[in-house]
Scaffold this active site. Structure first.
Site, PDB file in Angstrom:
ATOM      1  N   SER A  40       0.833  -1.188   0.000  1.00 19.88           N
ATOM      2  CA  SER A  40       0.000   0.000   0.000  1.00 19.88           C
ATOM      3  C   SER A  40       0.881   1.257   0.000  1.00 19.88           C
ATOM      4  CB  SER A  40      -0.955  -0.053   1.197  1.00 19.88           C
ATOM      5  OG  SER A  40      -2.018   0.846   1.053  1.00 19.88           O
TER       6      SER A  40
ATOM      7  N   ASP B  16      -8.589  -4.171  -6.509  1.00 20.18           N
ATOM      8  CA  ASP B  16      -8.162  -3.430  -5.320  1.00 20.18           C
ATOM      9  C   ASP B  16      -8.932  -2.118  -5.202  1.00 20.18           C
ATOM     10  OD1 ASP B  16      -6.680  -1.977  -3.339  1.00 20.18           O
ATOM     11  OD2 ASP B  16      -4.958  -3.255  -3.760  1.00 20.18           O
TER      12      ASP B  16
ATOM     13  N   HIS C 190      -7.470  -5.746  -1.068  1.00 20.96           N
ATOM     14  CA  HIS C 190      -6.328  -4.836  -1.085  1.00 20.96           C
ATOM     15  C   HIS C 190      -5.049  -5.633  -0.871  1.00 20.96           C
ATOM     16  CE1 HIS C 190      -4.185  -1.110  -0.723  1.00 20.96           C
ATOM     17  NE2 HIS C 190      -3.932  -1.243   0.566  1.00 20.96           N
TER      18      HIS C 190
END
Length: 532
Positions: free
Chosen positions: A245, A471, A501
């Site tokens: 991320s 995602d 994610h």
């Protein structure tokens, strides 16, 4: 991925990620980023006696204590398979890299030692996103998922500066945050707009009062320089890295600043480095809507779905009606806290980070329709970093501090309202929620340093870049942009066709074999590899 600073949320626990990418650094001439109207201003501080001492410091590793409140609280981390204990230590780093002989700060680290010390490659450094997530708390909680990598690496993570035990940024207290999170973050009239702006102004004043001296130094470029110091202190010639991320943005900035020191690096759930904060939040609205559409279609396609509607669109319309109802009349929540429209939307976003939490979302929406908002409020609490005891970690405060130290963009009320129609067009559910987030850095006491981060890394070793087609928080096209920006022969893009994610922790065997083969044995997957 970054979250909307105005909503002050970090996806932890069930979600372990965040919303809305911006960018990062500390001192005015050391951005490591790109103002698209001019060249990068990245520079390297000259060597000094203090810098030499810092790079040769010896860390005092000890069994880890329980996480403190800023890290999320809880008990001491459980031993790794085989009984290996997690160890923790503090590393000294320059507070201001432009003044390397000046004051230092302490950064908290955690380590799980490699099982095979004879074949040990080095330390594999993790950043789990945010910005604002405590690596010292997160790595032990997910440690068994990386057990294969521990065969040849010490697993290491850290609390970046401003996070957790690394001189964590302090803003509002627990009671103030509870009250703030009960307010409407998507105002419909002038009175609600004023309430939102007043609340944000008070929050920023608390941040400046409690952590003003730290705020100029918590940006991403300083965190990247901290990682290079960690590399030296841990005894590695190159940095072995796993960024997830927002951690992909941090890894890209590191590669730009230190291309010759990149070892084997994996970037999973990739932030698009070519988008500024406004572009990123709009793309994220699309991403969350895409994931929401997948959730509603899945529900409508099952005979046992608890939500009404024979098509995904009908289920979505029913949920939109529920959210409208909650705006008028919040449902009973937990204790004296109610489930508001804003908290319900936060809960939906939280659950979309992983397909495994879709059943909880379905159950929570069904119960909220009956007047019981406890489950959705618990999902929102997890996303907001609130424990069952009512204590907030500092992930939200750190998220804002880092994001606003990075991004130059500041939006007025008028600019924000003008952008809302486009947000609503791409996402009926999340448009207002993310559009109003553009105000997040307005009034912040520290100026940002870039429009977008510079991640170009000519000459660096291959960096594996993994994008997930479903995602919600880091839309898929960000992986292609990151691979291209890293440079030809450096960014190696790989695709995971799935929901949620991130790819490695999805359990997909194809992804895990590719990543493990690269990190453990140096086998670089072919560019364009598709899994799922």
């Amino acid at each position: 991925m970054r979250t909307s600073p105005a909503l002050r949320a970090a996806a932890l626990a069930a979600t372990a990620a965040v919303l809305l990418p911006l960018a990062a650094c500390s001192d005015s001439d050391d951005s490591g980023g790109t103002d698209r109207s001019g060249p990068s201003t990245a520079s390297t501080a000259s060597p000094s006696s203090t810098a030499e001492k810092l790079s040769s410091q010896q860390l005092d590793w000890q069994p880890c204590p329980p996480p403190n409140e800023a890290q999320g609280g809880g008990g001491s981390p459980s031993p790794l398979p085989g009984g290996t204990l997690w160890e923790c230590a503090f590393m000294d780093a320059p507070r201001d890299y432009a003044k390397p002989d000046g004051e230092t700060l302490e950064l908290a680290l955690v380590r799980g030692r490699a099982r095979n010390q004879e074949r040990r490659i080095g330390s594999l450094l993790f950043n789990f996103g945010g910005p604002g997530a405590s690596g010292v708390a997160t790595l032990p909680s997910f440690g068994t998922e990386y057990e294969k990598l521990r065969t040849r690496y010490d697993l290491v993570s850290f609390d970046p500066r401003g996070v957790g035990r690394s001189e964590g940024v302090e803003c509002a207290d627990n009671a103030t945050l509870d009250a703030s999170n009960q307010k409407d973050a998507t105002p419909d009239d002038a009175a609600e707009e004023k309430a939102l702006l007043d609340d944000q102004k008070a929050y920023i004043e608390d941040c400046e009062k409690n952590s003003g001296a730290e705020l100029p130094f918590v940006g991403t470029t300083n965190a990247a320089r901290d990682m290079d110091l960690m590399r030296q202190v841990l005894g590695d010639d190159r940095l072995y890295y796993f960024g997830i991320s927002y951690g992909t943005e941090l890894g890209g900035v590191y590669a730009h600043l230190f291309p010759d020191r990149v070892g084997r690096a994996v970037l999973d759930a990739v932030v698009d480095p070519t988008q500024d904060s406004a572009q990123s939040s709009l793309a994220q609205a699309k991403g969350f809507q895409l994931a929401f559409d997948s959730f509603t279609a899945d529900c409508a396609g099952r005979d046992d779905c608890a939500l009404p509607g024979s098509t995904g669109k009908e289920v979505e319309q029913w949920i939109a009606g529920l959210l409208g109802q909650l705006e008028k009349e919040p449902a009973d929540g937990l204790g004296d806290r109610q489930l508001t429209q804003t908290q319900a939307t936060t809960a939906i976003a939280s659950a979309l980070y992983s397909q495994e939490t879709w059943p909880l979302l379905e159950q929570g929406l069904d119960e909220a329709d009956g007047g019981d908002g406890a489950l959705l409020l618990a999902l929102a609490d997890s996303y907001n970093g609130r424990s069952q005891e009512g204590h907030y970690d500092n992930s939200g405060a750190a998220n804002i501090a880092i994001s606003c130290a990075d991004s130059k963009q500041r939006f007025s009320l008028e600019q924000t309202k003008a952008a809302l129609p486009e947000y609503r067009k791409v996402s009926p559910v999340f448009g207002d929620y993310l559009g109003w987030g553009l105000l997040g850095c307005t009034g912040w006491p520290v100026a940002g340093v870039w429009d977008t981060p510079d991640v170009s890394a000519p000459g660096a070793r291959p960096v594996l870049v993994i994008g997930n087609t479903g995602d919600p928080a880091t839309p898929y096209k960000g992986a292609k942009a990151m691979a291209e920006e890293l440079g030809k022969g450096v960014g190696i893009q790989m695709t995971y066709e799935g929901e949620g994610h991130g790819a490695y922790n999805s359990g997909d065997v194809c992804v895990q074999r590719a990543v493990d083969g690269y990190l453990l044995n140096g086998r670089v997957p072919a560019a364009g590899t598709v899994c799922g």
